[in-house]
Motif scaffolding. Structure first.
Motif, PDB file in Angstrom:
ATOM      1  N   SER A 271       0.036 -14.131  -1.882  1.00 23.72           N
ATOM      2  CA  SER A 271       0.760 -14.681  -3.023  1.00 23.72           C
ATOM      3  C   SER A 271       2.253 -14.445  -2.905  1.00 23.72           C
ATOM      4  O   SER A 271       3.038 -15.055  -3.620  1.00 23.72           O
ATOM      5  N   GLY A 272       2.667 -13.552  -2.000  1.00 23.49           N
ATOM      6  CA  GLY A 272       4.086 -13.296  -1.808  1.00 23.49           C
ATOM      7  C   GLY A 272       4.268 -12.020  -1.031  1.00 23.49           C
ATOM      8  O   GLY A 272       3.441 -11.133  -1.072  1.00 23.49           O
ATOM      9  N   LEU A 273       5.391 -11.938  -0.344  1.00 22.74           N
ATOM     10  CA  LEU A 273       5.628 -10.748   0.465  1.00 22.74           C
ATOM     11  C   LEU A 273       5.876  -9.512  -0.378  1.00 22.74           C
ATOM     12  O   LEU A 273       5.704  -8.396   0.090  1.00 22.74           O
ATOM     13  N   ALA A 274       6.318  -9.702  -1.597  1.00 20.51           N
ATOM     14  CA  ALA A 274       6.638  -8.543  -2.417  1.00 20.51           C
ATOM     15  C   ALA A 274       5.418  -7.657  -2.644  1.00 20.51           C
ATOM     16  O   ALA A 274       5.535  -6.439  -2.726  1.00 20.51           O
ATOM     17  N   SER A 275       4.257  -8.253  -2.771  1.00 15.10           N
ATOM     18  CA  SER A 275       3.058  -7.425  -2.987  1.00 15.10           C
ATOM     19  C   SER A 275       2.129  -7.476  -1.787  1.00 15.10           C
ATOM     20  O   SER A 275       1.682  -6.456  -1.296  1.00 15.10           O
ATOM     21  N   GLY A 276       1.824  -8.647  -1.279  1.00 15.73           N
ATOM     22  CA  GLY A 276       0.915  -8.789  -0.153  1.00 15.73           C
ATOM     23  C   GLY A 276      -0.489  -8.322  -0.454  1.00 15.73           C
ATOM     24  O   GLY A 276      -1.318  -8.217   0.438  1.00 15.73           O
ATOM     25  N   ARG A 277      -0.803  -8.000  -1.706  1.00 14.16           N
ATOM     26  CA  ARG A 277      -2.105  -7.451  -2.070  1.00 14.16           C
ATOM     27  C   ARG A 277      -3.160  -8.543  -2.148  1.00 14.16           C
ATOM     28  O   ARG A 277      -2.899  -9.653  -2.600  1.00 14.16           O
ATOM     29  N   THR A 278      -4.356  -8.221  -1.717  1.00 17.15           N
ATOM     30  CA  THR A 278      -5.484  -9.138  -1.893  1.00 17.15           C
ATOM     31  C   THR A 278      -6.175  -8.892  -3.227  1.00 17.15           C
ATOM     32  O   THR A 278      -6.954  -9.712  -3.675  1.00 17.15           O
ATOM     33  N   ARG A 279      -5.892  -7.730  -3.841  1.00 17.50           N
ATOM     34  CA  ARG A 279      -6.556  -7.279  -5.073  1.00 17.50           C
ATOM     35  C   ARG A 279      -8.076  -7.336  -4.894  1.00 17.50           C
ATOM     36  O   ARG A 279      -8.815  -7.756  -5.776  1.00 17.50           O
ATOM     37  N   THR A 280      -8.511  -6.886  -3.731  1.00 16.79           N
ATOM     38  CA  THR A 280      -9.939  -6.848  -3.390  1.00 16.79           C
ATOM     39  C   THR A 280     -10.252  -5.513  -2.718  1.00 16.79           C
ATOM     40  O   THR A 280      -9.504  -5.063  -1.857  1.00 16.79           O
ATOM     41  N   VAL A 281     -11.354  -4.899  -3.140  1.00 14.48           N
ATOM     42  CA  VAL A 281     -11.851  -3.668  -2.523  1.00 14.48           C
ATOM     43  C   VAL A 281     -13.153  -3.992  -1.807  1.00 14.48           C
ATOM     44  O   VAL A 281     -14.045  -4.628  -2.371  1.00 14.48           O
ATOM     45  N   GLY A 282     -13.253  -3.585  -0.552  1.00 18.40           N
ATOM     46  CA  GLY A 282     -14.462  -3.831   0.228  1.00 18.40           C
ATOM     47  C   GLY A 282     -15.454  -2.685   0.102  1.00 18.40           C
ATOM     48  O   GLY A 282     -15.069  -1.533  -0.106  1.00 18.40           O
ATOM     49  N   VAL A 283     -16.730  -3.018   0.245  1.00 15.89           N
ATOM     50  CA  VAL A 283     -17.793  -2.011   0.263  1.00 15.89           C
ATOM     51  C   VAL A 283     -18.646  -2.246   1.497  1.00 15.89           C
ATOM     52  O   VAL A 283     -19.242  -3.319   1.655  1.00 15.89           O
ATOM     53  N   LEU A 284     -18.687  -1.260   2.374  1.00 17.87           N
ATOM     54  CA  LEU A 284     -19.493  -1.328   3.587  1.00 17.87           C
ATOM     55  C   LEU A 284     -20.850  -0.704   3.283  1.00 17.87           C
ATOM     56  O   LEU A 284     -20.934   0.488   2.976  1.00 17.87           O
ATOM     57  N   VAL A 285     -21.909  -1.509   3.339  1.00 19.16           N
ATOM     58  CA  VAL A 285     -23.216  -1.060   2.879  1.00 19.16           C
ATOM     59  C   VAL A 285     -24.279  -1.317   3.952  1.00 19.16           C
ATOM     60  O   VAL A 285     -24.265  -2.377   4.591  1.00 19.16           O
ATOM     61  N   PRO A 286     -25.188  -0.362   4.182  1.00 23.03           N
ATOM     62  CA  PRO A 286     -26.210  -0.558   5.209  1.00 23.03           C
ATOM     63  C   PRO A 286     -27.359  -1.446   4.757  1.00 23.03           C
ATOM     64  O   PRO A 286     -27.968  -2.147   5.556  1.00 23.03           O
TER      65      PRO A 286
ATOM     66  N   LEU B 175       0.829  -1.199   0.000  1.00 18.99           N
ATOM     67  CA  LEU B 175       0.000   0.000   0.000  1.00 18.99           C
ATOM     68  C   LEU B 175       0.865   1.251   0.000  1.00 18.99           C
ATOM     69  O   LEU B 175       2.027   1.223   0.418  1.00 18.99           O
ATOM     70  N   PRO B 176       0.302   2.380  -0.452  1.00 20.06           N
ATOM     71  CA  PRO B 176       1.080   3.617  -0.501  1.00 20.06           C
ATOM     72  C   PRO B 176       1.321   4.194   0.899  1.00 20.06           C
ATOM     73  O   PRO B 176       0.871   3.655   1.903  1.00 20.06           O
ATOM     74  N   ARG B 177       2.045   5.324   0.907  1.00 20.08           N
ATOM     75  CA  ARG B 177       2.377   6.069   2.119  1.00 20.08           C
ATOM     76  C   ARG B 177       3.349   5.296   3.031  1.00 20.08           C
ATOM     77  O   ARG B 177       3.297   5.409   4.253  1.00 20.08           O
ATOM     78  N   VAL B 178       4.209   4.484   2.416  1.00 22.67           N
ATOM     79  CA  VAL B 178       5.330   3.847   3.120  1.00 22.67           C
ATOM     80  C   VAL B 178       6.570   4.096   2.267  1.00 22.67           C
ATOM     81  O   VAL B 178       6.573   3.801   1.067  1.00 22.67           O
ATOM     82  N   SER B 179       7.624   4.653   2.856  1.00 21.78           N
ATOM     83  CA  SER B 179       8.828   4.940   2.072  1.00 21.78           C
ATOM     84  C   SER B 179       9.453   3.636   1.582  1.00 21.78           C
ATOM     85  O   SER B 179       9.282   2.578   2.196  1.00 21.78           O
ATOM     86  N   GLU B 180      10.184   3.741   0.480  1.00 21.02           N
ATOM     87  CA  GLU B 180      10.801   2.544  -0.103  1.00 21.02           C
ATOM     88  C   GLU B 180      11.824   1.923   0.844  1.00 21.02           C
ATOM     89  O   GLU B 180      11.952   0.700   0.914  1.00 21.02           O
ATOM     90  N   SER B 181      12.546   2.767   1.572  1.00 21.83           N
ATOM     91  CA  SER B 181      13.545   2.209   2.501  1.00 21.83           C
ATOM     92  C   SER B 181      12.864   1.457   3.646  1.00 21.83           C
ATOM     93  O   SER B 181      13.328   0.375   4.045  1.00 21.83           O
ATOM     94  N   THR B 182      11.754   2.021   4.148  1.00 19.93           N
ATOM     95  CA  THR B 182      11.020   1.338   5.221  1.00 19.93           C
ATOM     96  C   THR B 182      10.397   0.049   4.712  1.00 19.93           C
ATOM     97  O   THR B 182      10.418  -0.988   5.391  1.00 19.93           O
ATOM     98  N   ARG B 183       9.824   0.106   3.500  1.00 22.72           N
ATOM     99  CA  ARG B 183       9.228  -1.104   2.931  1.00 22.72           C
ATOM    100  C   ARG B 183      10.264  -2.206   2.785  1.00 22.72           C
ATOM    101  O   ARG B 183      10.016  -3.371   3.116  1.00 22.72           O
ATOM    102  N   ALA B 184      11.434  -1.839   2.289  1.00 30.93           N
ATOM    103  CA  ALA B 184      12.494  -2.833   2.092  1.00 30.93           C
ATOM    104  C   ALA B 184      12.920  -3.440   3.440  1.00 30.93           C
ATOM    105  O   ALA B 184      13.146  -4.651   3.555  1.00 30.93           O
ATOM    106  N   LYS B 185      13.024  -2.582   4.465  1.00 26.42           N
ATOM    107  CA  LYS B 185      13.418  -3.075   5.795  1.00 26.42           C
ATOM    108  C   LYS B 185      12.372  -4.043   6.346  1.00 26.42           C
ATOM    109  O   LYS B 185      12.718  -5.102   6.898  1.00 26.42           O
TER     110      LYS B 185
END
Length: 337
Positions: A53-68, A26-36
């Protein structure tokens, strides 16, 4: 005992939230911190989730929708618009339903509902308690509201006050002075900011024109056709003179009003003008004058903003007012003489 995210955070000397963002790409993490963080996680043997699928991405490629609610016209079209854009970009959509008001005080959004399941979250025109908001912002993932403002989130929606004002001022410009209103229920106005904004706009427009607000002509529905018909019946059954025009806080309630008027032989617009708001898919066929919005486009816009944010484009999530349009059709005319 296995290695936890707390162990990774302690070893890397960062917060657990930073570890979570770094592992999920995800964004808002510096590259040096991400690498560490990635190096620390690998050295400790930590895996973010069984499905990762791997530590390099860690993405779920899923967006949630909170709906009433799952059965409302606006929500359905927003979800469809989002889904179209997300699928085209290799993302999935995951719904989190709060079940309306059925669970009373037991209704609760918690951080655990979404942890490790999604990369971003959309909140659909929903009022949250202080605790729910606190849990929401603890998720530390991109957040966006659609359909109405939510505290602490950028949002995609129309100016509901201006839209409702346009509807009421249309009736006033036609010469109507006795104007009624089908409004949302107490629960709706308590839990959603949008219905309250429409009510305030109605009352303000009447006051500005020097018109009297008649409580007997202001009835509660719940944004459904059936409740609109019942609310209209209460207005028609009230003693004394009747309104010459009614503004409905949603097209669905307006359609119910029209059905009840037809059942009683009240001619629209010769005897009663009706204007709604939304431009429901049945409104054009019914000839309903309304203030139209395009929830499908709201959903597409929201999805595009989230994908840009997840792709690392700065300031992608921003307050975005979508267009609306007064659509004059067959249900409004000057009042009878």
């Amino acid at each position: 005992m296995g290695v936890s995210i707390v162990d990774v955070a302690a070893q890397a000397n960062v917060s657990t939230a930073t570890v979570s963002r770094a592992l999920r790409g995800l964004p808002r993490v510096s590259e040096s911190t991400r690498a560490k963080v990635l190096a620390t996680a690998q050295s400790l043997g930590y895996v973010a989730s069984p499905s990762a699928s791997g530590l390099a991405s860690g993405r779920t490629r899923t967006v949630g929708v909170l709906v009433p609610f799952l059965d409302r016209w606006y929500f359905g079209h927003v979800i469809e618009g989002m889904d179209q854009v997300l699928r085209d970009n290799g993302y999935n959509l995951l719904l989190f339903s709060l079940g309306g008001y059925r669970h009373g005080k037991m209704r609760r959004f918690t951080e655990s509902m979404v942890r490790k399941q999604i990369d971003a979250l959309v909140v659909l025109t929903l009022g949250l308690s202080a605790e729910e908001l606190r849990q929401l912002h603890r998720t530390d993932i991109p957040l966006l509201s659609v359909g109405g403002p939510v505290e602490g989130c950028s949002g995609v929606y129309i100016d509901d006050g201006a839209a409702a004002t346009a509807a009421v001022e249309h009736l006033i410009a036609l010469g109507h002075r006795r104007i009624g209103y089908l409004r949302a229920g107490i629960q709706d106005e308590k839990n959603f900011e949008v219905p309250a904004l429409r009510t305030i706009a109605f009352e303000t427009a009447l006051a500005k024109a020097g018109l009297e607000l008649r409580p007997a002509w202001c009835m509660v529905g719940d944004f459904t056709v059936a409740e609109g018909q019942r609310a209209a019946a209460r207005i028609f059954d009230a003693p004394g003179e009747q309104p010459t025009a009614i503004f409905s806080g949603s097209d669905e309630m307006a359609l119910g009003l029209i059905f009840e008027a037809q059942r009683r032989g009240i001619r629209i617009p010769a005897q009663l003008s009706v204007v709604g708001i939304d431009d429901h898919e049945f409104s054009a066929s019914a000839g309903l004058t309304t203030v139209g919005q395009k929830p499908l486009e709201h959903g597409k816009t929201a999805a595009g903003m989230l994908l840009a944010e997840l792709g690392g484009t700065p300031h992608s999530l921003r307050e975005t007012l979508m267009p609306f349009e007064l659509m004059v059709r067959d249900t409004t005319a000057p009042p009878p003489r």
